[in-house]
Write an enzyme that holds these catalytic residues in place. Structure first.
Site, PDB file in Angstrom:
ATOM      1  N   HIS A  83      22.256 -15.647  -4.442  1.00  0.00           N
ATOM      2  CA  HIS A  83      22.006 -14.433  -4.061  1.00  0.00           C
ATOM      3  C   HIS A  83      20.280 -14.201  -3.616  1.00  0.00           C
ATOM      4  CE1 HIS A  83      22.542 -11.849  -7.296  1.00  0.00           C
ATOM      5  NE2 HIS A  83      21.147 -11.268  -7.026  1.00  0.00           N
ATOM      6  N   ASP A 136      27.314 -18.101  -7.369  1.00  0.00           N
ATOM      7  CA  ASP A 136      26.554 -17.705  -7.468  1.00  0.00           C
ATOM      8  C   ASP A 136      25.596 -18.487  -7.503  1.00  0.00           C
ATOM      9  OD1 ASP A 136      24.351 -15.959  -6.202  1.00  0.00           O
ATOM     10  OD2 ASP A 136      24.835 -14.024  -7.604  1.00  0.00           O
ATOM     11  N   SER A 233      18.271 -11.103 -12.255  1.00  0.00           N
ATOM     12  CA  SER A 233      19.383 -12.051 -11.143  1.00  0.00           C
ATOM     13  C   SER A 233      18.878 -13.359 -11.468  1.00  0.00           C
ATOM     14  CB  SER A 233      19.430 -11.457  -9.645  1.00  0.00           C
ATOM     15  OG  SER A 233      20.113 -10.603  -9.586  1.00  0.00           O
TER      16      SER A 233
END
Length: 276
Positions: A83, A136, A233
């Site tokens: 992402h 992810d 992230s």
């Protein structure tokens, strides 16, 4: 179902590149002491595999353009969250980002040490599902090799490193309070791997997200106060010197009933094999 809160920064405000960007979300209070969420400053020499994924063009130069974390898994390969390479984060399509780089060997983003290496090629897991964040994972191929000692080994599927109760450490340069106070120095926080049952109870498929144990694991502190947050992230979750997960998503930061959710590295080892 609403998409779960990812833990990257958004590039929507990056058109004013000298201004610090805001987090995607920071819902609810976070019990924090000002380092990651409930952690401490660490020396990058002790964890050289932890790198910053950056673009000054999209995110400004104040923190070297850092917007996500990454992990060195081969001299020219860095894994991060899929992402992080999406338009929601970058503000533009990936192929319009002119200066995607990895900052390695630099714990203090405002410093000048380490190396900034251009990304030559990107690969996004074809099984990545943006709505749930399942799978992810992305791989960045660097234009120059890092030293072998920067590489961290991946956790095997049968090594017991994702068993409930396993002590682990998450690393990043993200929000240290849950309210938009981004670190300039590399931080770490101690967490414990939680059972799939506990993670499913936390994220059963409501507005906070859906936990999918086939490709995810979660970790946190039963009392709250230790967690990853926005800006982390793609960064590493490490247990016993092995990479077990990548920071992916969560609801709020540092909340006891809302643990951090990570990409389960062992579940995607086969997909990674063809990229390393």
């Amino acid at each position: 179902m609403r998409r779960p809160f990812t833990r990257s920064l958004t590039g929507a405000l990056a058109l004013t590149a000298a201004v610090a960007v805001l987090p995607l979300a920071a819902s609810g209070p976070a019990a924090a002491d000002g380092v990651v969420i409930g952690g401490q400053t660490v020396k990058v020499t002790d964890s050289p595999w932890a790198v910053a994924v950056a673009s000054r063009d999209r995110f400004g130069g104040m923190r070297a353009g850092q917007f996500c974390g990454g992990v060195v898994v081969a001299p020219t390969k860095v894994v991060t969250a899929a992402h992080c390479l999406g338009r929601d984060v970058l503000g533009v399509p990936l192929d319009e980002v002119r200066d995607l780089k990895v900052v390695a060997g630099r714990g203090e983003l405002r410093g000048t040490g380490g190396r900034e290496i251009a990304v030559r090629r990107t690969w996004v897991n074809p099984s990545y599902e943006p709505l749930s964040n399942s799978g992810d994972l992305a791989v960045l191929t660097l234009s120059a090799a890092l030293p072998e000692e920067y590489v961290i080994r991946l956790a095997p599927a049968d090594g017991g490193l994702t068993d409930p109760g396993t002590a682990a450490t998450v690393y990043g340069w993200g929000d240290t309070t849950g309210g938009g106070a981004y670190a300039s120095s590399l931080r770490s926080a101690k967490v414990r791997v939680l059972s799939d049952e506990a993670c499913t109870r936390a994220y059963p498929g409501n507005v906070d997200g859906t936990y999918l144990p086939a490709t995810m694991l979660c970790a946190g502190d039963p009392e709250g106060g230790h967690d990853a947050c926005q800006g982390d992230s793609g960064g590493p979750l490490v247990a016993r010197g092995r990479l077990i997960g990548l920071v992916s998503w969560g609801s709020g930061c540092g909340q006891a009933e809302s643990p951090g959710v990570y990409t389960r590295i062992s579940a995607l080892a086969r997909a990674l094999e063809g990229q390393l």
